[in-house]
Design an enzyme around this catalytic site. Structure first.
Site, short mmCIF file in Angstrom:
data_model
loop_
_atom_site.label_atom_id
_atom_site.label_comp_id
_atom_site.label_asym_id
_atom_site.label_seq_id
_atom_site.Cartn_x
_atom_site.Cartn_y
_atom_site.Cartn_z
N ILE A 109 0.90 -1.16 0.00
CA ILE A 109 0.00 0.00 0.00
C ILE A 109 0.94 1.21 0.00
O ILE A 109 1.91 1.25 0.76
CB ILE A 109 -0.94 -0.02 1.22
CG1 ILE A 109 -1.84 1.22 1.31
CG2 ILE A 109 -0.20 -0.18 2.53
CD1 ILE A 109 -2.89 1.13 2.44
N SER A 110 0.68 2.18 -0.88
CA SER A 110 1.62 3.31 -1.03
C SER A 110 1.70 4.17 0.23
O SER A 110 0.76 4.23 1.02
CB SER A 110 1.19 4.19 -2.20
OG SER A 110 1.04 3.45 -3.37
N GLN A 111 2.82 4.85 0.33
CA GLN A 111 3.04 5.83 1.42
C GLN A 111 1.95 6.92 1.34
O GLN A 111 1.64 7.42 0.25
CB GLN A 111 4.42 6.43 1.16
CG GLN A 111 4.83 7.54 2.07
CD GLN A 111 6.09 8.24 1.54
OE1 GLN A 111 6.56 7.93 0.43
NE2 GLN A 111 6.61 9.17 2.30
#
Ligand code: SAH
Length: 260
Positions: A109-111
């Protein structure tokens, strides 16, 4: 620690009240409620801290971005979306850290900062239809869900697509449609899109995606070799169909699988 702080701040009065009103059972039920409220309050605080961090990073990245603020509408949505339901239960306490987290199958899951930035770069409007490539956990789609009319999100891994679809439905993100398939080819049946966002890196801009972008639309996509530096590219398609690209920040994303 944060949990303990929120608990003690919310506890006075309520515990006494629950205790006096209905004795031991009431106290236990009251404590259960308090614990739930305390966790919810803690999540809200954690989201607020996450948004503060995003704002700080944005001004640090201002020269690369050509702007020093994220659209407040994007930050408002990120204050509301419960990121903790999009991360594995074992990582719940890290859900609001400003970093990517593993979601299984070698994916992440992206930053949060990147989610905010990419969403901002799309310059969404409430009546738009957006395509996301790489549903993953569904978090980016959930953030977009609060900003536009419809989000189509395509994921190549069936297990992630199925999990994200049920998670998004369960948590009320009813305007997100999750498709299973190779996002390199977009979703022709739902095209054209006002905006396209890719959360996996491709070697070059996939032609089918360019074709499915409406004139006047924007695409945000990490471009580059998975083993070298990638750059977040802003692709703008003018009303006359002419495409202009601009390279922004260096980033690191998981690669597009099976790209074309
Ligand atoms: N947006 C996601 C993070 C995505 S990680 C989130 O908010 O959680 C990148 C995702 O892209 C992974 O789930 C990966 O399986 C998916 N992916 C990689 N190549 C793809 C392709 N060709 N088509 C669709 N999805 C792809």
């Amino acid at each position: 620690m944060q949990g303990a702080k929120a608990y003690s701040r919310n506890a006075p009065g309520c515990v006494d009240w629950a205790c006096r009103r209905s004795g031991r059972r009431g106290l236990l039920a009251g404590l259960g409620l308090l614990a739930r409220d305390a966790i919810a309050a803690t999540d809200a605080e954690a989201r607020e801290a996450m948004v503060t961090t995003i704002a700080q990073y944005t001004s640090a990245a201002a020269s690369a971005l050509g702007r020093d603020k994220i659209d407040p509408r994007v930050l408002d949505v990120m204050r509301r979306v419960p990121r903790h339901v999009f991360v594995p239960a074992s990582l719940r306490s890290n859900a609001y850290d400003d970093r990517p987290l593993p979601i299984g199958f070698g994916q992440t899951i992206s930053q949060p900062f990147i989610v905010a930035l990419m969403t901002d770069m799309l310059r969404t409007a409430p009546d738009q239809v957006i395509l996301e490539i790489g549903t993953g956990s569904g978090y980016q789609a959930a953030v977009l869900s609060g900003l536009v009319r419809t989000v189509h999100s395509i994921e190549i891994l069936a297990a992630l697509a199925d999990a994200a679809r049920s998670r998004l439905r369960e948590h009320g993100f009813g305007n997100v449609l999750v498709h299973l398939g190779n996002g390199y080819f977009g979703v022709p049946s739902a095209a054209p899109f006002d905006g396209i966002i890719a959360t996996a890196a491709a070697g070059s801009i996939p032609l089918p995606l360019l074709q499915q972008l409406r004139p006047g639309g924007r695409m945000v996509i990490p471009i580059g070799n998975p083993f070298a530096t990638q750059h977040l590219m802003l692709v703008e398609k003018a009303m006359d169909g002419v495409v202009r690209t601009r390279r922004t920040l260096p980033v690191r994303f998981v690669p597009f699988v099976d790209a074309g």
